[in-house]
Design a protein around this motif. Structure first.
Motif, PDB file in Angstrom:
ATOM      1  N   VAL A  76      62.948 -47.227   9.027  1.00  0.00           N
ATOM      2  CA  VAL A  76      62.059 -48.328   8.650  1.00  0.00           C
ATOM      3  C   VAL A  76      60.636 -47.915   8.997  1.00  0.00           C
ATOM      4  O   VAL A  76      60.289 -47.759  10.170  1.00  0.00           O
ATOM      5  CB  VAL A  76      62.420 -49.634   9.375  1.00  0.00           C
ATOM      6  CG1 VAL A  76      61.468 -50.750   8.944  1.00  0.00           C
ATOM      7  CG2 VAL A  76      63.869 -50.014   9.098  1.00  0.00           C
ATOM      8  N   GLU A  77      59.811 -47.726   7.990  1.00  0.00           N
ATOM      9  CA  GLU A  77      58.436 -47.288   8.179  1.00  0.00           C
ATOM     10  C   GLU A  77      57.520 -48.116   7.294  1.00  0.00           C
ATOM     11  O   GLU A  77      57.922 -48.604   6.239  1.00  0.00           O
ATOM     12  CB  GLU A  77      58.288 -45.801   7.843  1.00  0.00           C
ATOM     13  CG  GLU A  77      59.132 -44.879   8.712  1.00  0.00           C
ATOM     14  CD  GLU A  77      59.013 -43.431   8.279  1.00  0.00           C
ATOM     15  OE1 GLU A  77      58.335 -43.180   7.265  1.00  0.00           O
ATOM     16  OE2 GLU A  77      59.592 -42.563   8.959  1.00  0.00           O
ATOM     17  N   GLY A  78      56.276 -48.247   7.729  1.00  0.00           N
ATOM     18  CA  GLY A  78      55.312 -48.991   6.937  1.00  0.00           C
ATOM     19  C   GLY A  78      55.215 -50.429   7.380  1.00  0.00           C
ATOM     20  O   GLY A  78      56.169 -51.017   7.910  1.00  0.00           O
ATOM     21  N   ALA A  79      54.049 -51.015   7.172  1.00  0.00           N
ATOM     22  CA  ALA A  79      53.748 -52.342   7.705  1.00  0.00           C
ATOM     23  C   ALA A  79      53.930 -53.453   6.685  1.00  0.00           C
ATOM     24  O   ALA A  79      53.288 -54.497   6.783  1.00  0.00           O
ATOM     25  CB  ALA A  79      52.317 -52.352   8.243  1.00  0.00           C
ATOM     26  N   SER A  80      54.811 -53.232   5.707  1.00  0.00           N
ATOM     27  CA  SER A  80      55.046 -54.296   4.725  1.00  0.00           C
ATOM     28  C   SER A  80      55.697 -55.501   5.395  1.00  0.00           C
ATOM     29  O   SER A  80      56.349 -55.381   6.439  1.00  0.00           O
ATOM     30  CB  SER A  80      55.944 -53.786   3.600  1.00  0.00           C
ATOM     31  OG  SER A  80      57.272 -53.601   4.071  1.00  0.00           O
ATOM     32  N   GLY A  81      55.523 -56.646   4.781  1.00  0.00           N
ATOM     33  CA  GLY A  81      56.111 -57.865   5.341  1.00  0.00           C
ATOM     34  C   GLY A  81      57.619 -57.783   5.465  1.00  0.00           C
ATOM     35  O   GLY A  81      58.201 -58.284   6.427  1.00  0.00           O
ATOM     36  N   VAL A  82      58.265 -57.120   4.500  1.00  0.00           N
ATOM     37  CA  VAL A  82      59.718 -56.987   4.535  1.00  0.00           C
ATOM     38  C   VAL A  82      60.145 -56.149   5.738  1.00  0.00           C
ATOM     39  O   VAL A  82      61.091 -56.500   6.460  1.00  0.00           O
ATOM     40  CB  VAL A  82      60.234 -56.354   3.225  1.00  0.00           C
ATOM     41  CG1 VAL A  82      61.721 -56.014   3.340  1.00  0.00           C
ATOM     42  CG2 VAL A  82      59.988 -57.290   2.060  1.00  0.00           C
ATOM     43  N   ASN A  83      59.441 -55.037   5.963  1.00  0.00           N
ATOM     44  CA  ASN A  83      59.794 -54.176   7.094  1.00  0.00           C
ATOM     45  C   ASN A  83      59.551 -54.873   8.424  1.00  0.00           C
ATOM     46  O   ASN A  83      60.356 -54.746   9.353  1.00  0.00           O
ATOM     47  CB  ASN A  83      58.993 -52.875   7.019  1.00  0.00           C
ATOM     48  CG  ASN A  83      59.496 -51.938   5.946  1.00  0.00           C
ATOM     49  OD1 ASN A  83      60.594 -52.107   5.418  1.00  0.00           O
ATOM     50  ND2 ASN A  83      58.692 -50.945   5.599  1.00  0.00           N
ATOM     51  N   VAL A  84      58.433 -55.546   8.548  1.00  0.00           N
ATOM     52  CA  VAL A  84      58.134 -56.263   9.796  1.00  0.00           C
ATOM     53  C   VAL A  84      59.196 -57.318  10.063  1.00  0.00           C
ATOM     54  O   VAL A  84      59.705 -57.452  11.194  1.00  0.00           O
ATOM     55  CB  VAL A  84      56.733 -56.894   9.736  1.00  0.00           C
ATOM     56  CG1 VAL A  84      56.522 -57.837  10.913  1.00  0.00           C
ATOM     57  CG2 VAL A  84      55.659 -55.807   9.730  1.00  0.00           C
ATOM     58  N   ALA A  85      59.559 -58.079   9.053  1.00  0.00           N
ATOM     59  CA  ALA A  85      60.597 -59.095   9.236  1.00  0.00           C
ATOM     60  C   ALA A  85      61.921 -58.472   9.633  1.00  0.00           C
ATOM     61  O   ALA A  85      62.658 -59.004  10.477  1.00  0.00           O
ATOM     62  CB  ALA A  85      60.753 -59.914   7.949  1.00  0.00           C
ATOM     63  N   ALA A  86      62.213 -57.312   9.047  1.00  0.00           N
ATOM     64  CA  ALA A  86      63.491 -56.655   9.344  1.00  0.00           C
ATOM     65  C   ALA A  86      63.554 -56.193  10.792  1.00  0.00           C
ATOM     66  O   ALA A  86      64.558 -56.419  11.480  1.00  0.00           O
ATOM     67  CB  ALA A  86      63.692 -55.466   8.403  1.00  0.00           C
ATOM     68  N   VAL A  87      62.482 -55.554  11.304  1.00  0.00           N
ATOM     69  CA  VAL A  87      62.547 -55.055  12.681  1.00  0.00           C
ATOM     70  C   VAL A  87      62.493 -56.202  13.682  1.00  0.00           C
ATOM     71  O   VAL A  87      63.107 -56.135  14.747  1.00  0.00           O
ATOM     72  CB  VAL A  87      61.439 -54.014  12.966  1.00  0.00           C
ATOM     73  CG1 VAL A  87      61.624 -52.780  12.099  1.00  0.00           C
ATOM     74  CG2 VAL A  87      60.048 -54.597  12.812  1.00  0.00           C
ATOM     75  N   GLN A  88      61.795 -57.268  13.342  1.00  0.00           N
ATOM     76  CA  GLN A  88      61.787 -58.413  14.251  1.00  0.00           C
ATOM     77  C   GLN A  88      63.164 -59.058  14.329  1.00  0.00           C
ATOM     78  O   GLN A  88      63.610 -59.460  15.411  1.00  0.00           O
ATOM     79  CB  GLN A  88      60.735 -59.425  13.812  1.00  0.00           C
ATOM     80  CG  GLN A  88      59.313 -58.974  14.093  1.00  0.00           C
ATOM     81  CD  GLN A  88      58.291 -60.040  13.744  1.00  0.00           C
ATOM     82  OE1 GLN A  88      58.275 -60.552  12.615  1.00  0.00           O
ATOM     83  NE2 GLN A  88      57.446 -60.378  14.689  1.00  0.00           N
ATOM     84  N   ALA A  89      63.845 -59.137  13.194  1.00  0.00           N
ATOM     85  CA  ALA A  89      65.201 -59.685  13.204  1.00  0.00           C
ATOM     86  C   ALA A  89      66.139 -58.795  14.009  1.00  0.00           C
ATOM     87  O   ALA A  89      66.960 -59.287  14.794  1.00  0.00           O
ATOM     88  CB  ALA A  89      65.703 -59.850  11.769  1.00  0.00           C
ATOM     89  N   LEU A  90      66.010 -57.480  13.849  1.00  0.00           N
ATOM     90  CA  LEU A  90      66.822 -56.554  14.640  1.00  0.00           C
ATOM     91  C   LEU A  90      66.539 -56.719  16.133  1.00  0.00           C
ATOM     92  O   LEU A  90      67.455 -56.694  16.966  1.00  0.00           O
ATOM     93  CB  LEU A  90      66.538 -55.113  14.226  1.00  0.00           C
ATOM     94  CG  LEU A  90      67.152 -54.624  12.917  1.00  0.00           C
ATOM     95  CD1 LEU A  90      66.569 -53.268  12.533  1.00  0.00           C
ATOM     96  CD2 LEU A  90      68.673 -54.520  13.047  1.00  0.00           C
TER      97      LEU A  90
END
Length: 343
Positions: A76-90
């Motif tokens: 997971v790389e990059g500061a897109s909203g989808v990626n940020v939401a994914a790592v926060q959920a993890l």
């Protein structure tokens, strides 16, 4: 003499050993040790300044080590909203099953992608960063090895001890001081579980060989071990070499930062880059490898590896960064020669 596992956590102690010998004994990290990061202390005006410095450097290390402390976030790389939401959920899911503080872990995961400072209290950050860094190396505990600079005055020594006590108590970390004595009754000196042969005789006593950051012109810094299987995130030369090798088909089979034990009674050796089938080790040497203690230890390691049939190719990190084509060509030539010889 205690084992590494018996050294105290949650308090400040001074190790009765040469700092360079301690550093070499902790690379690779012994099986019974907590995770250990090294803080190069500088003179600070107040306990608050020291705490801020330590937290800033531990935070940089945690961000650099992402995603080692967040399983499932690999790739997971990059500061897109989808990626940020994914790592926060993890992060929140991991906190729910591990006891990490969810808001801290979720914020750290977000900042690993987007950058920016933390908005949480220093006490929350201290406890959270200690747990995250320990997790990065698969350990339950963390110790901070504090390299004490020479020449601290009485006021600076007081700030250093009080700041270290704050980190030990708030973060529940072991804080191990190494270097000149502080002459402070609050800090007891304890035996250090060094191996019987951590250094060649020529390297013993060469403490001055590894320079500490100057208090006047260099900021404090934290050094930390690599994570097995990855280039060290703090090494620009390792990351650059991996990027160059990833485009070469012949470079397959490589493994970064592996631990090798020549014999059951030998001290383990950590190698920067390994091709196991071809018995090829590549080492990238920074300026510290020119110091007498490190230089002598490197020669001892090379002999042990060569006796076991490994070739050791050493390149200065400056060459890796300025003449990558030559480095890659020479590695490739050696590997192709080995493969032809093996038929």
């Amino acid at each position: 003499m205690p084992s590494w596992a018996e050294l105290p956590i949650g308090q400040v102690v001074r190790l009765d050993a040469d700092p360079d010998a301690v550093a070499l004994a902790l690379d690779p990290l012994p099986d019974d040790a907590p995770a250990v990061v090294t803080y190069f202390a500088a003179e600070e005006r107040s306990v608050a300044d020291l705490a801020a410095s330590v937290l800033r450097e531990l935070d940089k290390a945690a961000i650099a080590l992402f995603p080692a402390w967040l399983p499932g976030a690999e790739g997971v790389e990059g500061a897109s909203g989808v990626n940020v939401a994914a790592v926060q959920a993890l992060a929140l899911r991991r906190a729910s099953v591990t006891g990490h503080f969810g808001p801290f872990l979720a914020e750290l995961a977000r900042r690993a992608l987007t950058g920016g400072p933390s908005a949480l209290a220093p006490e929350v950050r201290a406890a959270g960063l200690v747990r995250v860094l320990a997790d990065s190396f698969g350990r339950a505990r963390l110790a901070v090895l504090v390299r004490v600079p020479d020449g601290l005055g009485a006021a600076s020594r007081e700030v250093l001890v009080a700041g270290c006590e704050w980190l030990a108590h708030r973060g529940r970390a072991g804080v191990w001081l190494a270097g000149p004595p502080l002459h402070d009754d609050r800090v007891r000196t304890i035996a250090t579980p060094l191996p019987t042969n951590p250094l060649p005789a020529a390297a013993v006593g060469a403490r001055e060989a590894v320079p500490l950051p100057a208090t006047a012109d260099r900021a404090p810094a934290v050094a930390y071990p690599p994570v097995a299987g990855r280039p060290h995130p703090g090494s620009a030369s390792e990351r650059a070499l991996e990027a160059a090798l990833s485009a070469r088909a012949w470079a397959g089979g490589r493994a970064w930062n592996q631990t090798y034990r020549p014999g059951p009674l030998d001290v383990p050796i950590r190698v920067d880059l390994l091709w196991e089938r071809e018995r090829c080790v590549v080492e990238i040497d920074g300026p510290d490898h020119r110091a007498p203690a490190k230089f002598a230890a490197d020669r001892q390691r090379d002999v042990l590896l060569q006796l076991d049939g490994y070739a050791v190719l050493r390149f200065p990190d400056a060459q890796v960064m300025t003449d990558m084509d030559t480095v890659v060509r020479q590695i490739g030539q050696f590997l192709r020669n080995r493969r032809r010889a093996e038929g």
